[in-house]
Design an enzyme around this catalytic site. Structure first.
Site, PDB file in Angstrom:
ATOM      1  N   HIS A 292      18.380  36.376  82.336  1.00 39.21           N
ATOM      2  CA  HIS A 292      18.612  35.927  80.464  1.00 39.21           C
ATOM      3  C   HIS A 292      18.735  34.013  80.219  1.00 39.21           C
ATOM      4  CE1 HIS A 292      21.165  36.143  76.891  1.00 39.21           C
ATOM      5  NE2 HIS A 292      21.473  37.227  76.844  1.00 39.21           N
ATOM      6  N   HIS A 335      29.121  32.742  83.166  1.00 41.21           N
ATOM      7  CA  HIS A 335      28.918  31.059  83.208  1.00 41.21           C
ATOM      8  C   HIS A 335      30.096  29.835  83.084  1.00 41.21           C
ATOM      9  CE1 HIS A 335      27.990  33.056  79.228  1.00 41.21           C
ATOM     10  NE2 HIS A 335      27.902  32.105  79.104  1.00 41.21           N
ATOM     11  N   GLU A 341      31.460  26.933  73.394  1.00 36.08           N
ATOM     12  CA  GLU A 341      30.935  27.844  72.051  1.00 36.08           C
ATOM     13  C   GLU A 341      32.345  28.002  71.587  1.00 36.08           C
ATOM     14  OE1 GLU A 341      29.167  30.019  75.501  1.00 36.08           O
ATOM     15  OE2 GLU A 341      28.006  28.601  76.699  1.00 36.08           O
ATOM     16  N   HIS A 365      34.954  29.615  74.206  1.00 40.16           N
ATOM     17  CA  HIS A 365      35.296  29.218  75.204  1.00 40.16           C
ATOM     18  C   HIS A 365      34.984  27.875  76.099  1.00 40.16           C
ATOM     19  CE1 HIS A 365      33.573  33.501  75.160  1.00 40.16           C
ATOM     20  NE2 HIS A 365      35.197  33.534  75.361  1.00 40.16           N
ATOM     21  N   HIS A 371      33.270  32.526  81.783  1.00 39.87           N
ATOM     22  CA  HIS A 371      33.388  33.349  80.535  1.00 39.87           C
ATOM     23  C   HIS A 371      32.004  34.796  80.721  1.00 39.87           C
ATOM     24  CE1 HIS A 371      31.604  30.193  78.989  1.00 39.87           C
ATOM     25  NE2 HIS A 371      30.826  30.535  78.067  1.00 39.87           N
TER      26      HIS A 371
END
Length: 437
Positions: A292, A335, A341, A365, A371
């Site tokens: 991703h 991660h 974020e 987060h 998270h």
């Protein structure tokens, strides 16, 4: 606005030098502030950068208006306890993952300003770094007017369209689009025709103005195309009568009174103006092999900081897109990262969350707090058939900052905060078996 301009019209391009006039000959030729302006107008310059900023970063527009902005009463303070500006001792940085349900729609008449509620802040507005993150819910068009001297406003409608009337013209902004109102630009936020209530998100950027990110190895094309950004054409309102003009200044709300509409600019030219963008026009660059990609590949706008590569604030989206990675885990991996974020969901479902993260909701987060996909999403993705899949019904976004977000008491103690958010990972269990490679 003037009856000659009932329908908003636009100029295309990101931060182009635009010339626009609502009456022929209103723009002077060859001299920005002539001795006598056409139609008896006043020349006024609005500057959004230091005078000595390099040419490529120098932001200013000349406005030719019916009355200059100095025609107003003295400012008086106005209370607004739910709108908080950094810094404040009441805001706290917290490593806990947090999530909120949508801000409830108001039951009493509430306009855009009264409907603003701060979730988190960082940096220092007076020091021109960091940002404030707010949500709004309103059911009434503004009758008063407003400008923000502390930062530019990135408005992300989630429910219900808005009509934002500004000094430079009119922006119609629907859910799935964004609007940016530069620092100091006067405006009025109204509900779009047929809309009874609206809700969404606001990033109040205290730092460097938003700009398009560099493309680097991507090359000349991809992400947000400059020509898809739209700036309004000039439209004016010559309307006498007492009105209120609100100002956000040094972390407080102020009010002054005028005997006329402040949206009386007949013509303007420059590169400092409000703009809108349709997020559906974003050209997603995604993986076709494995892993991703980092969220930076989805950046629409960035506010740079004094450290190259470390954004003051990035505006990132997760739009409809193909997921075609080969033999790999497709949702975002677990991660921990340096950037903090704040996420919101405009519509649909976010691919890393099964339940609880709903349109109009939000999550936070902070830096280095772990998270990733919840337990249900992890289990489903780990056993899914790996074939091309188009994620159609989704549009999420993220305000990502180098500075930790400090939540304010109104957000920490809100009834719509989900106190059990951390439990979405509680059923992740060990699959380790030393005898099975």
């Amino acid at each position: 606005m003037d009856s000659q301009h009932p329908v908003p019209s636009y100029h295309s391009g990101f931060r182009n030098h635009v010339s626009s006039q609502a009456l022929p000959g209103a723009l002077p030729e060859g001299q920005n502030s002539p001795q006598r302006c056409a139609y008896g107008l006043y020349a006024e310059q609005l500057t959004g950068s230091a005078f000595t900023a390099p040419r490529g970063h120098n932001l200013r527009s000349w406005l030719y208006r019916i009355r200059p902005s100095v025609v107003q009463s003295a400012y008086q303070p106005l209370d607004h306890p739910r709108w908080v500006t950094a810094p404040t001792a009441a805001a706290l940085a917290d490593p806990n993952q947090m999530r909120w349900d949508p801000l409830p729609l108001p039951s009493e008449p509430t306009d855009f300003i009264d409907g603003l509620t701060t979730i988190g802040i960082n940096g220092d507005a007076a020091g021109q770094n960091g940002c404030g993150v707010h949500v709004y819910a309103c059911n009434r068009s503004m009758q008063r007017f407003f400008y923000d001297a502390d930062g530019e406003l990135l408005i992300v409608p989630q429910l219900g369209g808005l009509v934002i009337r500004t000094e430079m013209g009119v922006l119609e902004v629907a859910s799935g689009e964004i609007a940016v109102i530069p620092r100091g630009v006067k405006c009025q936020v109204r509900l779009a025709e047929g809309v009874e209530a609206a809700r969404g998100y606001v990033c109040e950027n205290y730092g460097a103005p938003f700009e398009l990110p560099g493309l680097g190895p991507i090359g000349a094309n991809g992400l947000a195309n400059p020509r898809d950004f739209l700036t309004p054409s000039a439209a004016y309102e010559d309307a006498p009568g007492e009105v209120e003009l609100l100002a956000r200044f040094a972390g407080r709300l102020w009010v002054t009174r005028l005997g006329h509409s402040p949206l009386d600019v007949v013509a303007w030219h420059g590169n400092y103006a409000p703009y809108k963008y349709d997020l559906a026009r974003f050209n997603t660059i995604n993986t076709v092999s494995f892993d991703h990609p980092d969220p930076s590949i989805f950046t629409v706008l960035t506010s740079p900081s004094d450290t190259p590569g470390m954004a003051n604030i990035d505006f990132v989206i997760f739009p409809p897109r193909w997921m075609v990675a080969e033999d790999t885990f497709r949702p975002p991996y677990f991660h921990r990262n340096l950037m903090s974020e704040f996420m919101g969901l405009i519509h649909g479902e976010y691919d890393a969350k099964a339940e609880g993260f709903v349109p109009g909701g939000a999550s936070l987060h902070n830096c280095m707090s772990p998270h990733g996909p919840d337990a249900e999403t992890f289990d489903k993705a780990s056993s899914a058939d790996l074939e091309p899949q188009y994620q159609a019904a989704t549009l999420a976004f993220m305000f990502e900052s180098r500075y930790p977000f400090q939540t304010v008491p109104g957000a920490r103690d809100a009834d719509f905060r989900q106190r059990d958010y951390v439990d979405v990972w509680s059923t992740l269990r060990s699959h380790f078996d030393a005898e099975r490679p």
